[in-house]
Each structure stands twice: as structure tokens, then as C-alpha cells.
Design a protein around this motif. Structure first.
Motif, short mmCIF file in Angstrom:
data_model
loop_
_atom_site.label_atom_id
_atom_site.label_comp_id
_atom_site.label_asym_id
_atom_site.label_seq_id
_atom_site.Cartn_x
_atom_site.Cartn_y
_atom_site.Cartn_z
N ILE A 3 109.51 -74.61 55.77
CA ILE A 3 110.54 -74.23 54.79
C ILE A 3 109.88 -73.71 53.51
N ALA A 4 108.81 -74.39 53.06
CA ALA A 4 108.09 -73.93 51.86
C ALA A 4 107.48 -72.56 52.10
N GLY A 5 106.96 -72.34 53.32
CA GLY A 5 106.38 -71.04 53.65
C GLY A 5 107.41 -69.93 53.62
N MET A 6 108.63 -70.23 54.10
CA MET A 6 109.70 -69.23 54.03
C MET A 6 110.05 -68.92 52.59
N ARG A 7 110.07 -69.92 51.73
CA ARG A 7 110.37 -69.68 50.32
C ARG A 7 109.27 -68.84 49.67
N ALA A 8 108.01 -69.11 50.02
CA ALA A 8 106.90 -68.32 49.48
C ALA A 8 107.01 -66.87 49.90
N MET A 9 107.41 -66.63 51.15
CA MET A 9 107.58 -65.26 51.63
C MET A 9 108.75 -64.57 50.94
N LYS A 22 125.92 -63.59 53.40
CA LYS A 22 125.35 -63.58 54.75
C LYS A 22 124.05 -64.36 54.78
N SER A 23 123.72 -64.87 55.95
CA SER A 23 122.44 -65.55 56.14
C SER A 23 121.39 -64.54 56.58
N THR A 24 120.17 -64.72 56.09
CA THR A 24 119.04 -63.91 56.53
C THR A 24 118.33 -64.66 57.65
N LEU A 25 118.11 -63.97 58.77
CA LEU A 25 117.53 -64.57 59.97
C LEU A 25 116.03 -64.31 60.01
N VAL A 26 115.24 -65.35 60.29
CA VAL A 26 113.79 -65.24 60.35
C VAL A 26 113.30 -65.95 61.61
N PHE A 27 112.37 -65.35 62.34
CA PHE A 27 111.77 -65.98 63.51
C PHE A 27 110.36 -66.44 63.16
N ILE A 28 110.04 -67.68 63.49
CA ILE A 28 108.77 -68.27 63.10
C ILE A 28 108.06 -68.78 64.35
N GLU A 29 106.87 -68.25 64.61
CA GLU A 29 106.09 -68.70 65.77
C GLU A 29 105.25 -69.91 65.39
N THR A 30 105.41 -71.00 66.13
CA THR A 30 104.66 -72.23 65.87
C THR A 30 104.00 -72.69 67.17
N CYS A 31 103.14 -73.69 67.06
CA CYS A 31 102.49 -74.23 68.25
C CYS A 31 103.52 -74.84 69.21
N GLY A 32 104.65 -75.28 68.67
CA GLY A 32 105.68 -75.90 69.49
C GLY A 32 106.70 -74.91 70.03
N GLY A 37 114.84 -69.41 61.66
CA GLY A 37 115.13 -69.84 60.29
C GLY A 37 116.27 -69.04 59.70
N PHE A 38 117.02 -69.66 58.80
CA PHE A 38 118.13 -69.03 58.10
C PHE A 38 117.98 -69.28 56.61
N VAL A 39 118.20 -68.27 55.82
CA VAL A 39 118.18 -68.40 54.37
C VAL A 39 119.59 -68.16 53.86
N GLU A 40 120.10 -69.09 53.06
CA GLU A 40 121.44 -68.95 52.49
C GLU A 40 121.37 -69.14 50.98
#
Length: 228
Positions: A3-9, A22-32, A37-40
Motif C-alpha cells: 500500500i505504501a508503494g502504491m502511494r509512493a508511485m 472512479k477507482s484507479t486499478l493497479v496490478f501488482i506482481e508479488t511472490c505470492g 489494487g484500487f485507489v479511491e
């Protein structure tokens, strides 16, 4: 961190969020796996961003550690573990155990060397100690997370943990489901140190199956320039 990384971006202009309706949609690749992600942003609160993450659907298996072992790791009497809630392991190889109340949770001083040794041997990431007996009805679960085997003695806020923890809360009747959805607030933190508030939404999908979304707000505390 996600979440902090999304805010930094967002602050750097790598993610744009211009329409407060509207929500902004973000796809995040992780080890899992890949997270969504959604930003409102509330229309009347320009700087108040809410960032949500759709997590991988939680799964649970019985814990390979018993109550005596958990009590030894936490350096507490076995009687301080809450008998109402069974021990379990999550898909991220975390053990979840409930203690009786917040006072018990706050006085835990775990045997980190023993916990690291046993988690490495069992190929587990860490131990979550939680309680449903919080200081206020507005908080469903309060927790602490110890992962010395992963290089983190105690993590102040663990996003990946709260998907399974929220689903566990619904599974064991700690929060009601209305119109197919349960919402709750969870607190995690280090006594005398950093705390975080995690919002969680859980959608039951059938027997022991759940979709989970977690969210939180962020505050920018520092900016800088990296020279290479």
C-alpha cells in the motif's frame, strides 16, 4: 509495504488518479501471485486516499505446532491462549493463534531464537498472535506478527496476514455477514512502537472459501531524490 508503494508511485506520477468518482486499478506482481489494487479518493477530501488490495483467496490447514509449543514461543502460560479459537496455518505459511485479551497480547515477549529455529525447521514464515477481546467494539481483531525466520523479529503491519486473519474472523463468527459481505477494522502493532489500522472486507464464497480485500490510508512523511 504494498500500500505504501502504491502511494509512493502516486506521488511520483507513475500512477494517475484524477477522477474522484472512479477507482484507479493497479496490478501488482508479488511472490505470492498478482494482486489487484484500487485507489479511491473522496470527492470532498482531496488528500484523503484510500488504497485497497484484493488478496489471494485465503486457505487454512491445521497448525503443526500445538498449544504448548506456541506458549513456549510466546513465553506465556498455555492458559493465556484462547481455547475458543483453533490454531491454524495459512497459505503464506503463517501460524495464527489467539490469546485471551489485549493485555496478554501486549505483554508477550517471544523467545525469538526458539521461534526462528522451529519455523525454519517447519518451513514456516512466522507466528501471528491475535485477540478478539479488544479495547473497543470498533476493532474486531488486534494482532502482532513475529517472523525471525524471515529476518523480521516483529512486523508493525503485515498486509498479507490480514487476508487470512479477516477470513478466520468471519469463519469463527467474530463479525457478521450482511448481504454476502463482512467488514471489519483490525489493528496490528508493536507495543510502545508503530501501529497500523487495516480495513478488511470478506466475501464468503462457499464452505471455507473467502474472497478478501484489505485497505488502508497512508501519510507521506519524507521525500527525497536518489542519485545514480
Amino acid at each position: 509495504p504494498t500500500i505504501a508503494g502504491m502511494r509512493a508511485m502516486l506521488e511520483a506520477g507513475r500512477i494517475t488518479h484524477d477522477d474522484p468518482y472512479k477507482s484507479t486499478l493497479v496490478f501488482i506482481e508479488t511472490c505470492g501471485g498478482v494482486l489487484t489494487g484500487f485507489v479511491e479518493r473522496m470527492p470532498d477530501e482531496e488528500r484523503d486516499l484510500m488504497i485497497w488490495l484484493d488478496l489471494i483467496d485465503p486457505t487454512f490447514t491445521p497448525s503443526r505446532f500445538d498449544r504448548e509449543q506456541i506458549a513456549a514461543f510466546a513465553d506465556i502460560p498455555v492458559a493465556d491462549l484462547d481455547p475458543a479459537y483453533p490454531l491454524c496455518e495459512t497459505q503464506d505459511r503463517d501460524v495464527i493463534a489467539f490469546v485471551r485479551d489485549v493485555a496478554t497480547l501486549n505483554r508477550v515477549r517471544p523467545d525469538l531464537r526458539l521461534l526462528e529455529e522451529q519455523c525454519r525447521a517447519a518451513r514456516l514464515r512466522g507466528l501471528c498472535l491475535a485477540t478478539a477481546h479488544t479495547l473497543t467494539a470498533s476493532i474486531t481483531v488486534q494482532s502482532r506478527f513475529f517472523a525471525p525466520a524471515a529476518g523480521v523479529n516483529e512486523d508493525p503491519v503485515t498486509g498479507s496476514l490480514h487476508g487470512p486473519l479477516a477470513a478466520y474472523a468471519v469463519q469463527h463468527g467474530l463479525v457478521p455477514v450482511h448481504d454476502g459481505l463482512a467488514g471489519m477494522n483490525c489493528v496490528q502493532g508493536i507495543p510502545g512502537g508503530r501501529y497500523g489500522l487495516v480495513h478488511a472486507l470478506v466475501q464468503p464464497k462457499g464452505e471455507d472459501r473467502f474472497a478478501v480485500r484489505i485497505g488502508g490510508r497512508t501519510v507521506v512523511t519524507m521525500r527525497g531524490t536518489l542519485y545514480t
